[in-house]
Motif scaffolding. Structure first.
Motif, short mmCIF file in Angstrom:
data_model
loop_
_atom_site.label_atom_id
_atom_site.label_comp_id
_atom_site.label_asym_id
_atom_site.label_seq_id
_atom_site.Cartn_x
_atom_site.Cartn_y
_atom_site.Cartn_z
N GLN A 163 0.85 -1.19 0.00
CA GLN A 163 0.00 0.00 0.00
C GLN A 163 0.89 1.25 0.00
O GLN A 163 1.01 1.96 0.98
N LYS A 179 2.01 12.56 4.81
CA LYS A 179 0.61 12.28 4.50
C LYS A 179 0.54 11.21 3.42
O LYS A 179 1.41 11.10 2.58
N ARG A 180 -0.54 10.43 3.47
CA ARG A 180 -0.74 9.36 2.50
C ARG A 180 -1.96 9.68 1.65
O ARG A 180 -2.83 10.45 2.05
N ASP A 181 -2.02 9.06 0.48
CA ASP A 181 -3.21 9.16 -0.37
C ASP A 181 -4.14 8.03 0.07
O ASP A 181 -3.96 6.88 -0.33
N GLU A 182 -5.11 8.36 0.90
CA GLU A 182 -5.97 7.33 1.47
C GLU A 182 -6.82 6.63 0.42
O GLU A 182 -7.10 5.43 0.52
N ASP A 183 -7.26 7.36 -0.60
CA ASP A 183 -8.06 6.74 -1.67
C ASP A 183 -7.22 5.73 -2.44
O ASP A 183 -7.67 4.62 -2.73
N ASN A 185 -4.52 4.16 -1.35
CA ASN A 185 -4.26 3.02 -0.47
C ASN A 185 -5.49 2.11 -0.36
O ASN A 185 -5.35 0.88 -0.30
N ALA A 186 -6.69 2.68 -0.36
CA ALA A 186 -7.91 1.89 -0.29
C ALA A 186 -8.08 1.05 -1.56
O ALA A 186 -8.51 -0.11 -1.50
#
Length: 201
Positions: A163, A179-183, A185-186
């Motif tokens: 991820q 910060k991460r790109d949550e979308d 990673n999902a």
């Protein structure tokens, strides 16, 4: 590359592990030295001692590949194929007639012709698609199809997907973690719903 590196005999009927994606799968890392007397690195028709920097990937520092090899408990030797390219987007891999997937597929077919079946793919990619608002799942499935094209055992190959979204860039100096790109990673996590696909943090 240092082509003076020691060549090694390719083991007979060895399974192949492909490590690919972008810079975190290539030679753009720092690493301690890992001793390896068992597994080899395939490059342009020959096998070499597996050490940093690995052959076949961009960069001149270190790769995660020797570290992965050091963790294998199997006594049987593996052939590592490394084709990661720093700074690449999933779109660079998934597009029709991509040099990246064609190069990788060509090497996998060469290995298969000599009795070496692809066992697993370790996919480490995503930094270049940070905040890109793309359909990562579709692009990944297209990439996967192109990498495995023409391989007889393609339905048995395991994929390990990290991820990955962004590493080392902080929004402000006071931020402790990037910060991460949550979308993104999902979507990477969603890939684990497919047969033989496993997603790691």
């Amino acid at each position: 590359y240092n082509f003076d590196r020691q060549k090694a005999p390719c083991p007979k009927s060895a399974n192949v592990i492909l490590v690919t994606g972008q810079s975190n799968a290539a030679n753009h890392l720092k690493s301690i030295k890992y001793e390896n007397n068992n597994h080899v690195n395939y490059f342009y028709g020959s096998c070499y001692v597996l050490e940093n920097p690995v052959f076949g990937a961009t960069g001149s520092e270190a790769s995660v590949t020797p570290a992965i090899a050091s963790k294998l408990t199997s006594k049987a030797p593996y052939i590592f194929l490394t084709t990661a390219w720093g700074g690449t987007s999933i779109k660079d891999w998934s597009r029709k007639s991509s040099d990246l997937t064609e190069y990788t597929n060509m090497d996998l077919k060469e290995l298969a012709e000599h009795g070496h079946d692809l066992s697993a793919v370790i996919w480490i990619q995503g930094e270049s698609d940070f905040d890109g608002n793309i359909d990562y799942v579709s692009h990944f499935n297209q990439t996967k199809s192109q990498i495995l094209k023409g391989l007889k055992n393609k339905d048995e190959v395991k994929f390990i997907v990290t991820q990955t979204s962004r590493c080392g860039t902080m929004a402000t100096v006071s931020d402790i973690l990037p910060k991460r790109d949550e979308d993104l990673n999902a979507q990477q996590l969603q890939l684990g719903n497919d047969k033989n696909t496993f997603v790691t943090e």
